[in-house]
Design a protein around this motif. Structure first.
Motif, PDB file in Angstrom:
ATOM      1  N   THR A 153     -15.301 -47.361  25.836  1.00  0.00           N
ATOM      2  CA  THR A 153     -14.004 -47.264  26.495  1.00  0.00           C
ATOM      3  C   THR A 153     -14.087 -46.364  27.718  1.00  0.00           C
ATOM      4  N   PRO A 154     -13.678 -46.840  28.899  1.00  0.00           N
ATOM      5  CA  PRO A 154     -13.318 -48.222  29.224  1.00  0.00           C
ATOM      6  C   PRO A 154     -14.486 -49.174  28.951  1.00  0.00           C
ATOM      7  N   ALA A 155     -14.138 -50.375  28.528  1.00  0.00           N
ATOM      8  CA  ALA A 155     -15.151 -51.306  28.040  1.00  0.00           C
ATOM      9  C   ALA A 155     -15.780 -52.100  29.175  1.00  0.00           C
ATOM     10  N   ASN A 156     -16.989 -52.499  28.946  1.00  0.00           N
ATOM     11  CA  ASN A 156     -17.763 -53.309  29.880  1.00  0.00           C
ATOM     12  C   ASN A 156     -17.604 -54.785  29.515  1.00  0.00           C
ATOM     13  N   PRO A 157     -17.104 -55.651  30.375  1.00  0.00           N
ATOM     14  CA  PRO A 157     -16.736 -55.436  31.772  1.00  0.00           C
ATOM     15  C   PRO A 157     -15.230 -55.464  32.022  1.00  0.00           C
ATOM     16  N   THR A 158     -14.408 -55.621  30.972  1.00  0.00           N
ATOM     17  CA  THR A 158     -12.972 -55.844  31.162  1.00  0.00           C
ATOM     18  C   THR A 158     -12.200 -54.564  31.443  1.00  0.00           C
ATOM     19  N   LEU A 159     -12.837 -53.411  31.201  1.00  0.00           N
ATOM     20  CA  LEU A 159     -12.225 -52.105  31.414  1.00  0.00           C
ATOM     21  C   LEU A 159     -11.057 -51.840  30.469  1.00  0.00           C
ATOM     22  N   SER A 160     -10.994 -52.567  29.345  1.00  0.00           N
ATOM     23  CA  SER A 160      -9.984 -52.290  28.331  1.00  0.00           C
ATOM     24  C   SER A 160     -10.242 -50.916  27.727  1.00  0.00           C
ATOM     25  N   GLU A 161      -9.168 -50.247  27.314  1.00  0.00           N
ATOM     26  CA  GLU A 161      -9.259 -48.884  26.805  1.00  0.00           C
ATOM     27  C   GLU A 161      -8.737 -48.816  25.378  1.00  0.00           C
ATOM     28  N   LEU A 162      -9.203 -47.830  24.629  1.00  0.00           N
ATOM     29  CA  LEU A 162      -8.674 -47.585  23.298  1.00  0.00           C
ATOM     30  C   LEU A 162      -8.436 -46.099  23.099  1.00  0.00           C
ATOM     31  N   ASP A 163      -7.653 -45.784  22.098  1.00  0.00           N
ATOM     32  CA  ASP A 163      -7.286 -44.407  21.777  1.00  0.00           C
ATOM     33  C   ASP A 163      -8.383 -43.799  20.911  1.00  0.00           C
ATOM     34  N   ILE A 164      -9.252 -42.998  21.515  1.00  0.00           N
ATOM     35  CA  ILE A 164     -10.396 -42.445  20.790  1.00  0.00           C
ATOM     36  C   ILE A 164      -9.939 -41.535  19.650  1.00  0.00           C
ATOM     37  N   ALA A 165      -8.975 -40.686  19.903  1.00  0.00           N
ATOM     38  CA  ALA A 165      -8.508 -39.745  18.878  1.00  0.00           C
ATOM     39  C   ALA A 165      -7.948 -40.483  17.676  1.00  0.00           C
ATOM     40  N   ALA A 166      -7.139 -41.526  17.917  1.00  0.00           N
ATOM     41  CA  ALA A 166      -6.573 -42.297  16.811  1.00  0.00           C
ATOM     42  C   ALA A 166      -7.666 -43.027  16.040  1.00  0.00           C
ATOM     43  N   LEU A 167      -8.642 -43.552  16.757  1.00  0.00           N
ATOM     44  CA  LEU A 167      -9.734 -44.284  16.114  1.00  0.00           C
ATOM     45  C   LEU A 167     -10.573 -43.372  15.234  1.00  0.00           C
ATOM     46  N   THR A 168     -10.950 -42.225  15.758  1.00  0.00           N
ATOM     47  CA  THR A 168     -11.776 -41.309  14.972  1.00  0.00           C
ATOM     48  C   THR A 168     -11.021 -40.793  13.747  1.00  0.00           C
ATOM     49  N   ALA A 169      -9.727 -40.583  13.897  1.00  0.00           N
ATOM     50  CA  ALA A 169      -8.927 -40.136  12.752  1.00  0.00           C
ATOM     51  C   ALA A 169      -8.889 -41.217  11.681  1.00  0.00           C
ATOM     52  N   ALA A 170      -8.775 -42.475  12.100  1.00  0.00           N
ATOM     53  CA  ALA A 170      -8.716 -43.584  11.145  1.00  0.00           C
ATOM     54  C   ALA A 170     -10.039 -43.794  10.420  1.00  0.00           C
ATOM     55  N   CYS A 171     -11.146 -43.401  11.053  1.00  0.00           N
ATOM     56  CA  CYS A 171     -12.473 -43.638  10.471  1.00  0.00           C
ATOM     57  C   CYS A 171     -12.898 -42.570   9.476  1.00  0.00           C
ATOM     58  N   GLY A 172     -12.193 -41.469   9.432  1.00  0.00           N
ATOM     59  CA  GLY A 172     -12.525 -40.421   8.467  1.00  0.00           C
ATOM     60  C   GLY A 172     -13.911 -39.857   8.676  1.00  0.00           C
ATOM     61  N   ASP A 173     -14.741 -39.932   7.636  1.00  0.00           N
ATOM     62  CA  ASP A 173     -16.079 -39.348   7.692  1.00  0.00           C
ATOM     63  C   ASP A 173     -17.115 -40.260   8.347  1.00  0.00           C
ATOM     64  N   VAL A 174     -16.753 -41.482   8.646  1.00  0.00           N
ATOM     65  CA  VAL A 174     -17.708 -42.402   9.274  1.00  0.00           C
ATOM     66  C   VAL A 174     -17.865 -42.031  10.749  1.00  0.00           C
ATOM     67  N   PRO A 175     -19.081 -41.791  11.202  1.00  0.00           N
ATOM     68  CA  PRO A 175     -19.276 -41.376  12.595  1.00  0.00           C
ATOM     69  C   PRO A 175     -18.838 -42.451  13.592  1.00  0.00           C
ATOM     70  N   VAL A 176     -18.160 -42.014  14.638  1.00  0.00           N
ATOM     71  CA  VAL A 176     -17.780 -42.906  15.732  1.00  0.00           C
ATOM     72  C   VAL A 176     -18.675 -42.606  16.922  1.00  0.00           C
ATOM     73  N   LEU A 177     -19.326 -43.640  17.438  1.00  0.00           N
ATOM     74  CA  LEU A 177     -20.129 -43.530  18.646  1.00  0.00           C
ATOM     75  C   LEU A 177     -19.338 -44.136  19.797  1.00  0.00           C
ATOM     76  N   VAL A 178     -19.160 -43.373  20.860  1.00  0.00           N
ATOM     77  CA  VAL A 178     -18.467 -43.862  22.048  1.00  0.00           C
ATOM     78  C   VAL A 178     -19.463 -43.980  23.190  1.00  0.00           C
ATOM     79  N   ASP A 179     -19.578 -45.188  23.724  1.00  0.00           N
ATOM     80  CA  ASP A 179     -20.347 -45.385  24.953  1.00  0.00           C
ATOM     81  C   ASP A 179     -19.454 -44.912  26.095  1.00  0.00           C
ATOM     82  N   ASN A 180     -19.836 -43.809  26.728  1.00  0.00           N
ATOM     83  CA  ASN A 180     -19.027 -43.171  27.760  1.00  0.00           C
ATOM     84  C   ASN A 180     -19.605 -43.403  29.157  1.00  0.00           C
ATOM     85  N   THR A 181     -20.416 -44.451  29.293  1.00  0.00           N
ATOM     86  CA  THR A 181     -21.102 -44.715  30.554  1.00  0.00           C
ATOM     87  C   THR A 181     -20.127 -44.875  31.713  1.00  0.00           C
ATOM     88  N   PHE A 182     -19.041 -45.637  31.505  1.00  0.00           N
ATOM     89  CA  PHE A 182     -18.123 -45.931  32.597  1.00  0.00           C
ATOM     90  C   PHE A 182     -17.289 -44.716  32.996  1.00  0.00           C
TER      91      PHE A 182
END
Length: 370
Positions: A153-182
């Motif tokens: 996020t922003p995603a390649n190539p559409t530049l769509s975005e997501l709420d990182i904080a909400a996603l990580t909270a929903a995943c609990g103990d499962v690690p979230v990897l964010v590609d932050n290249t863009f």
């Protein structure tokens, strides 16, 4: 010590240079490091095997120039550690192998991702199994054997975005990897929002000049130890010259990203009212990337630009344009491409440092012929 990102981008990884009587970063090309004390070398190899960060034995274990780049990027992303690799895909592969090595072979992915990442997950070449889902359904897709939630996020190539904080909270103990290249750490730092791993194709904005390839993952000490072990075993090491160039690139990263973002915002605004453009995608976050859909032939636009560089990749000082369905995402099945918004008419533009009026003149004339 100031915490301003622009200041730390210049000094991170270099704070000890004045005490060493140096101004430029030392470039160490050594592949091996002689030592007369074999017993001490054995102790240090045991330290590395136990998860320690060791240099000065063999180039595949570690290199001091590369370490400076790792330290700097970790600091800019707000982590204690970062591990560099020979390419962005080598970094992606190591992250997946790390999950597999822990008995967690299931990956949850949110499309779109970079085309080669999508391909690697879909084919399961590294022994992983992927479940593709929408951001709001990630928590339901997580299983006991889920090792990673992979998002961009922003995603390649559409530049769509997501709420990182909400996603990580929903995943609990499962690690979230964010590609932050863009976005780069200039625009967002996913670690502050709960992401456990932050990945960059360093080839792009971190290097910034289209002349160096690399990948890097910012993470905690435990994950860094696994990634270093995997790098040593699989050999995906970053060359010292690449580490030197990437560290040099970080010093101008904030300036380049901010300048290119200003240009991209202007181009996005003008494209929105162009008769040959049916849709424009520009992130709320901002940034140097613009995606837009043309009413005519996208290949004609690519062939008609003269100042803008028609090429894959992004984040360089020159402006680049490419057709994702033909290049970066060609390897993704057509139904999966279109299902994630990658249409035939979509073009992705990475703004560089040229004058915005020169870029617009070139883009406008190319669009008129499509």
């Amino acid at each position: 010590m100031t915490s301003a990102l622009s200041t730390r981008a210049v000094h991170a990884g270099r704070d000890d240079l004045a005490d060493l009587g140096l101004h430029a970063v030392p470039l160490d090309f050594s592949t091996t490091y002689p030592a007369r004390d074999s017993a001490e070398e054995a102790r240090r190899i045991d330290e590395f095997a136990a998860g320690g960060n060791v240099t000065g034995i063999y180039g595949r274990i570690g290199n001091p120039t590369v370490e400076r780049f790792e330290q700097a990027l970790a600091e800019l992303e707000g982590f204690e550690h970062a591990v560099a690799f020979a390419s962005g895909m080598a970094a992606v592969s190591a992250c997946l192998l790390s999950a597999v090595s822990q008995g967690k072979r299931h990956i949850v992915g949110v499309r779109p991702l970079y085309g080669c990442t999508d391909h690697l997950l879909t084919t399961g070449l590294l022994g992983t199994e992927v479940t593709w889902t929408a951001p709001e359904d990630v928590a339901e897709a997580v299983r006991p054997d889920t090792g990673l939630v992979f998002v961009e996020t922003p995603a390649n190539p559409t530049l769509s975005e997501l709420d990182i904080a909400a996603l990580t909270a929903a995943c609990g103990d499962v690690p979230v990897l964010v590609d932050n290249t863009f976005a780069t750490p200039v625009l967002q730092r996913p670690g502050r929002l709960g992401a456990r791993m932050v990945l960059h194709s360093a080839t792009k904005f971190l290097g910034g000049h289209g002349d160096v390839m690399g990948g890097i993952v910012a993470c905690d000490a435990e994950e860094a130890a696994r990634l270093r072990s995997l790098r040593f075993a699989t050999g995906g090491v970053l060359h010292p010259l690449a580490g030197y160039l990437l560290l040099r690139g970080l010093s101008t990263l904030p300036l380049r990203v901010k300048a290119a973002s200003e240009t991209a915002a202007v181009l996005a605004s003008r494209l929105a009212s162009h008769p040959s453009v049916s849709a424009v995608h520009y992130p709320k976050l901002g940034g140097p990337l613009v995606a837009f859909e043309v009413t005519g032939d996208p290949h004609a636009v690519i062939g008609a630009v003269r100042l803008i560089t028609p090429a894959v990749s992004l984040g360089s000082v020159d402006t680049l344009i490419q057709h994702p369905a033909s290049l970066t995402h060609r390897i993704v099945a057509e139904d999966d491409r279109t299902g994630s918004g990658i249409t035939h008419g979509l073009l992705r533009l990475s703004a560089g440092l040229e004058d915005v009026e020169d870029l617009w003149l070139d883009l406008d004339q190319a669009l008129k012929g499509c």
